[in-house]
Write an enzyme that holds these catalytic residues in place. Structure first.
Site, mmCIF file in Angstrom:
data_model
loop_
_atom_site.group_PDB
_atom_site.id
_atom_site.type_symbol
_atom_site.label_atom_id
_atom_site.label_comp_id
_atom_site.label_asym_id
_atom_site.label_seq_id
_atom_site.Cartn_x
_atom_site.Cartn_y
_atom_site.Cartn_z
ATOM 1 N N ILE A 13 -10.542 15.465 -13.435
ATOM 2 C CA ILE A 13 -10.051 16.660 -14.127
ATOM 3 C C ILE A 13 -8.800 17.212 -13.447
ATOM 4 N N THR A 36 -11.340 10.455 -1.535
ATOM 5 C CA THR A 36 -12.672 9.867 -1.398
ATOM 6 C C THR A 36 -12.744 8.721 -2.401
ATOM 7 N N ASN A 84 -24.029 14.204 -9.540
ATOM 8 C CA ASN A 84 -25.434 14.543 -9.278
ATOM 9 C C ASN A 84 -26.214 13.395 -8.644
ATOM 10 N N THR A 121 -18.890 24.795 -12.735
ATOM 11 C CA THR A 121 -19.622 24.047 -13.750
ATOM 12 C C THR A 121 -20.707 24.907 -14.385
ATOM 13 N N ASP A 122 -21.104 24.532 -15.596
ATOM 14 C CA ASP A 122 -22.224 25.239 -16.243
ATOM 15 C C ASP A 122 -23.557 24.930 -15.551
ATOM 16 N N GLU A 123 -23.584 23.885 -14.704
ATOM 17 C CA GLU A 123 -24.857 23.501 -14.067
ATOM 18 C C GLU A 123 -25.380 24.548 -13.097
ATOM 19 N N TYR A 148 -26.079 18.923 -5.836
ATOM 20 C CA TYR A 148 -24.722 19.158 -6.342
ATOM 21 C C TYR A 148 -24.588 20.567 -6.920
ATOM 22 N N THR A 151 -24.765 23.496 -4.454
ATOM 23 C CA THR A 151 -23.568 23.743 -3.636
ATOM 24 C C THR A 151 -22.435 24.318 -4.489
ATOM 25 N N LYS A 152 -22.371 23.939 -5.762
ATOM 26 C CA LYS A 152 -21.365 24.573 -6.642
ATOM 27 C C LYS A 152 -21.726 26.045 -6.853
ATOM 28 N N ILE A 189 -20.481 8.613 -19.754
ATOM 29 C CA ILE A 189 -19.730 7.998 -20.858
ATOM 30 C C ILE A 189 -18.909 6.792 -20.390
ATOM 31 N N HIS A 274 -34.086 16.024 -13.464
ATOM 32 C CA HIS A 274 -33.062 15.930 -14.529
ATOM 33 C C HIS A 274 -33.004 17.187 -15.408
HETATM 34 P P1 NAD Z 1 -13.984 13.884 -9.315
HETATM 35 O O1 NAD Z 1 -15.140 13.452 -8.469
HETATM 36 O O2 NAD Z 1 -13.449 12.952 -10.335
HETATM 37 O O3 NAD Z 1 -12.766 14.320 -8.373
HETATM 38 C C1 NAD Z 1 -12.924 15.063 -7.209
HETATM 39 C C2 NAD Z 1 -11.636 14.961 -6.401
HETATM 40 O O4 NAD Z 1 -11.780 15.764 -5.208
HETATM 41 C C3 NAD Z 1 -11.321 13.533 -5.934
HETATM 42 O O5 NAD Z 1 -9.956 13.252 -6.126
HETATM 43 C C4 NAD Z 1 -11.667 13.569 -4.446
HETATM 44 O O6 NAD Z 1 -10.912 12.654 -3.657
HETATM 45 C C5 NAD Z 1 -11.347 15.017 -4.087
HETATM 46 N N1 NAD Z 1 -12.082 15.490 -2.902
HETATM 47 C C6 NAD Z 1 -13.405 15.357 -2.638
HETATM 48 N N2 NAD Z 1 -13.700 15.895 -1.442
HETATM 49 C C7 NAD Z 1 -12.546 16.404 -0.950
HETATM 50 C C8 NAD Z 1 -12.201 17.098 0.249
HETATM 51 N N3 NAD Z 1 -13.135 17.371 1.186
HETATM 52 N N4 NAD Z 1 -10.916 17.483 0.441
HETATM 53 C C9 NAD Z 1 -9.970 17.193 -0.507
HETATM 54 N N5 NAD Z 1 -10.229 16.534 -1.643
HETATM 55 C C10 NAD Z 1 -11.495 16.143 -1.864
HETATM 56 O O7 NAD Z 1 -14.471 15.255 -9.970
HETATM 57 P P2 NAD Z 1 -14.122 15.875 -11.399
HETATM 58 O O8 NAD Z 1 -15.100 15.399 -12.395
HETATM 59 O O9 NAD Z 1 -12.674 15.729 -11.654
HETATM 60 O O10 NAD Z 1 -14.468 17.422 -11.102
HETATM 61 C C11 NAD Z 1 -13.461 18.313 -10.627
HETATM 62 C C12 NAD Z 1 -14.031 19.701 -10.521
HETATM 63 O O11 NAD Z 1 -14.517 20.123 -11.786
HETATM 64 C C13 NAD Z 1 -15.225 19.805 -9.569
HETATM 65 O O12 NAD Z 1 -15.120 21.025 -8.861
HETATM 66 C C14 NAD Z 1 -16.432 19.816 -10.497
HETATM 67 O O13 NAD Z 1 -17.511 20.519 -9.917
HETATM 68 C C15 NAD Z 1 -15.873 20.552 -11.691
HETATM 69 N N6 NAD Z 1 -16.505 20.254 -12.995
HETATM 70 C C16 NAD Z 1 -16.625 18.966 -13.419
HETATM 71 C C17 NAD Z 1 -17.171 18.706 -14.683
HETATM 72 C C18 NAD Z 1 -17.300 17.296 -15.206
HETATM 73 O O14 NAD Z 1 -17.854 17.103 -16.289
HETATM 74 N N7 NAD Z 1 -16.807 16.272 -14.517
HETATM 75 C C19 NAD Z 1 -17.608 19.769 -15.477
HETATM 76 C C20 NAD Z 1 -17.461 21.075 -14.996
HETATM 77 C C21 NAD Z 1 -16.895 21.306 -13.759
HETATM 78 O O1 TDX Z 2 -26.105 5.874 -16.623
HETATM 79 C C1 TDX Z 2 -26.407 7.033 -16.933
HETATM 80 N N1 TDX Z 2 -27.344 7.250 -17.903
HETATM 81 C C2 TDX Z 2 -27.719 8.497 -18.312
HETATM 82 O O2 TDX Z 2 -28.581 8.627 -19.205
HETATM 83 C C3 TDX Z 2 -25.772 8.194 -16.317
HETATM 84 C C4 TDX Z 2 -24.743 7.993 -15.238
HETATM 85 C C5 TDX Z 2 -26.144 9.441 -16.758
HETATM 86 N N2 TDX Z 2 -27.097 9.593 -17.716
HETATM 87 C C6 TDX Z 2 -27.422 10.951 -18.204
HETATM 88 C C7 TDX Z 2 -27.662 12.014 -17.160
HETATM 89 C C8 TDX Z 2 -27.154 13.277 -17.850
HETATM 90 O O3 TDX Z 2 -28.170 13.814 -18.686
HETATM 91 O O4 TDX Z 2 -26.248 11.393 -18.927
HETATM 92 C C9 TDX Z 2 -26.014 12.785 -18.730
HETATM 93 C C10 TDX Z 2 -24.639 12.988 -18.108
HETATM 94 O O5 TDX Z 2 -24.687 12.481 -16.784
HETATM 95 P P1 TDX Z 2 -23.439 12.602 -15.769
HETATM 96 O O6 TDX Z 2 -22.240 11.979 -16.375
HETATM 97 O O7 TDX Z 2 -23.894 12.129 -14.439
HETATM 98 O O8 TDX Z 2 -23.156 14.170 -15.800
HETATM 99 P P2 TDX Z 2 -24.048 15.463 -15.408
HETATM 100 O O9 TDX Z 2 -25.091 15.135 -14.415
HETATM 101 O O10 TDX Z 2 -24.443 16.131 -16.689
HETATM 102 O O11 TDX Z 2 -22.910 16.344 -14.657
HETATM 103 C C11 TDX Z 2 -21.555 16.366 -15.173
HETATM 104 O O12 TDX Z 2 -21.294 17.556 -15.856
HETATM 105 C C12 TDX Z 2 -21.233 18.741 -15.103
HETATM 106 C C13 TDX Z 2 -20.556 16.186 -14.035
HETATM 107 O O13 TDX Z 2 -20.830 14.989 -13.341
HETATM 108 C C14 TDX Z 2 -20.578 17.362 -13.096
HETATM 109 O O14 TDX Z 2 -19.571 17.229 -12.110
HETATM 110 C C15 TDX Z 2 -20.332 18.613 -13.903
HETATM 111 O O15 TDX Z 2 -20.495 19.730 -13.073
#
Ligand code: NAD
Ligand code: TDX
Length: 332
Positions: A13, A36, A84, A121-123, A148, A151-152, A189, A274
């Site tokens: 993101i 990372t 997670n 996050t909404d979590e 996860y 800590t958020k 996905i 879950h």
């Molecule tokens: P991601 O895991 O793809 O990216 C995380 C990035 O942070 C990576 O580039 C990693 O190298 C960097 N990072 C990790 N630890 C670090 C550290 N100690 N110092 C500096 N950089 C560091 O994550 P994402 O899915 O892009 O999520 C980004 C943010 O959005 C997170 O805060 C996550 O909680 C939040 N978020 C994600 C989702 C989702 O669906 N993915 C939804 C809601 C909120």
């Molecule tokens: O292989 C899989 N099969 C499956 O059924 C994986 C990897 C996940 N799942 C399920 C678990 C969840 O119900 O799919 C759903 C989505 O899983 P993830 O992509 O791991 O997302 P989720 O745990 O919902 O968390 C995501 O959304 C909120 C992001 O990873 C978080 O960073 C964000 O805060």
């Protein structure tokens, strides 16, 4: 604002937000990323060097953070351990980065009185029942389930405390599940799309009844920019695009869009603890800031995402084998 510090700007993101800033503003952008397993320089390829500078470093490094925040007019904080399933195997990096890292950034923002936007996050609100008519709002009590999400949640509470106790000019956003290009193949996905591209059957946890509220990452970025520029200091904003679908429906749709029978997937053991359902009510963001999502048709956004993974194997292939080896050890 002229110069923005974007933490985690090489992640899924964060890199989308950096591209969004390059396209929609004239800010200069300083990315701070630890690289990372989830960070990838290729996700920032092609951006103008005059606008985007990348620093390889850790948000828990107080000296480095102090120097970079001193040079910045604002901070947008994406960096986190984000998966997670990883947090269930090894929670310590989540505690370090998500809690100590956010604390380190807040202390620097406090010292220099720097505008701070915290990405969450909404979590943090826990989960909802499948038949609950309600959705999460800005006033829903915190009730996180996993290492996860706990800590958020802790990092959000640190931000709220630094606003109230030290007048740090901060805002928070809590977004629902993102999808789109450049998402790591560990996530639901992209894992299923790349499995199919590799001839592996998609893997559904449990029965697949769990519901997630999907938003395209481009829409997350436009919402964050709206909050950064027009949001009220001290406020929290929910970000969501009315995209609720259960996991089984999503897998079936991916299979259909990729020309396979809808039942060509495996049920695998469920995730511990879950969360059942996430659902976001984005009314405040829509009414107060006038934000609207661009992607309102999930199947269309998913089709474009599938096309991206089809044509960007060079981006995802290096991480695929290690990711599947991790899941194989878990029997998932
Ligand atoms: P991601 O895991 O793809 O990216 C995380 C990035 O942070 C990576 O580039 C990693 O190298 C960097 N990072 C990790 N630890 C670090 C550290 N100690 N110092 C500096 N950089 C560091 O994550 P994402 O899915 O892009 O999520 C980004 C943010 O959005 C997170 O805060 C996550 O909680 C939040 N978020 C994600 C989702 C989702 O669906 N993915 C939804 C809601 C909120
Ligand atoms: O292989 C899989 N099969 C499956 O059924 C994986 C990897 C996940 N799942 C399920 C678990 C969840 O119900 O799919 C759903 C989505 O899983 P993830 O992509 O791991 O997302 P989720 O745990 O919902 O968390 C995501 O959304 C909120 C992001 O990873 C978080 O960073 C964000 O805060």
């Amino acid at each position: 604002m002229k110069r923005l510090l974007v933490t985690g700007g090489a992640g899924f993101i964060g890199s989308n937000f950096v591209r969004h800033l390059v396209g929609h503003t004239d800010h200069r952008i300083l990315v701070l990323d630890k690289f990372t397993y989830a960070g990838n320089l290729a996700s920032l390829a092609g951006l103008p060097a005059k606008r985007v500078e990348v620093v390889h470093g850790d948000i828990t490094d107080a000296q480095l953070v102090d120097r970079l925040v001193n040079e910045a007019d604002g901070i947008v904080h994406f960096a986190a351990e984000s998966h997670n399933d990883n947090s269930l195997q090894d929670p310590l990096p989540f505690v370090r980065t998500n809690l100590l890292g956010t604390y380190t950034l807040l202390e620097a923002a406090r010292k220099y009185d720097t505008r701070f936007h915290h990405i969450s996050t909404d979590e943090v609100y826990g989960d909802l029942d499948l038949d609950d008519p309600g959705r999460f709002t800005e006033t829903t009590p915190y009730n996180p389930s996993s290492p996860y999400s706990s800590t958020k949640a802790g990092s959000d509470l640190l931000v709220r405390a630094w606003v109230r106790s030290f007048d740090v000019p901060a805002t928070i956003s809590n977004c629902s599940n993102n999808y789109g290009p450049y998402q790591h193949v560990e996530k639901f996905i992209p894992r299923q799309i790349t499995n199919i591209l590799r001839g592996i059957r998609p893997k559904l946890y449990g029965r697949g009844n769990n519901v997630r509220d999907w938003i395209h990452t481009d829409d997350h970025s436009s919402a964050v920019l709206a909050i950064l520029t027009e949001g009220q200091i001290g406020e929290t904003y929910m970000i969501g695009a009315d995209g609720e679908h259960d996991n089984r429906t999503v897998v079936e749709l991916i299979l259909e869009l990729m020309g396979l029978p809808p039942d060509a997937y495996d049920n695998v053991p469920d995730r511990a603890g879950h969360d059942l359902r996430y659902a976001v009510n984005p009314t405040k963001l829509r009414e107060e800031l006038g934000w609207r999502p661009h992607y309102c048709d999930f199947a269309q956004g998913l089709r474009a995402t599938i096309d991206w993974y089809r044509t960007h194997e060079d981006w995802w292939a290096p991480a695929k084998d290690a990711t599947e080896a991790f899941y194989a050890r878990l029997g998932q």
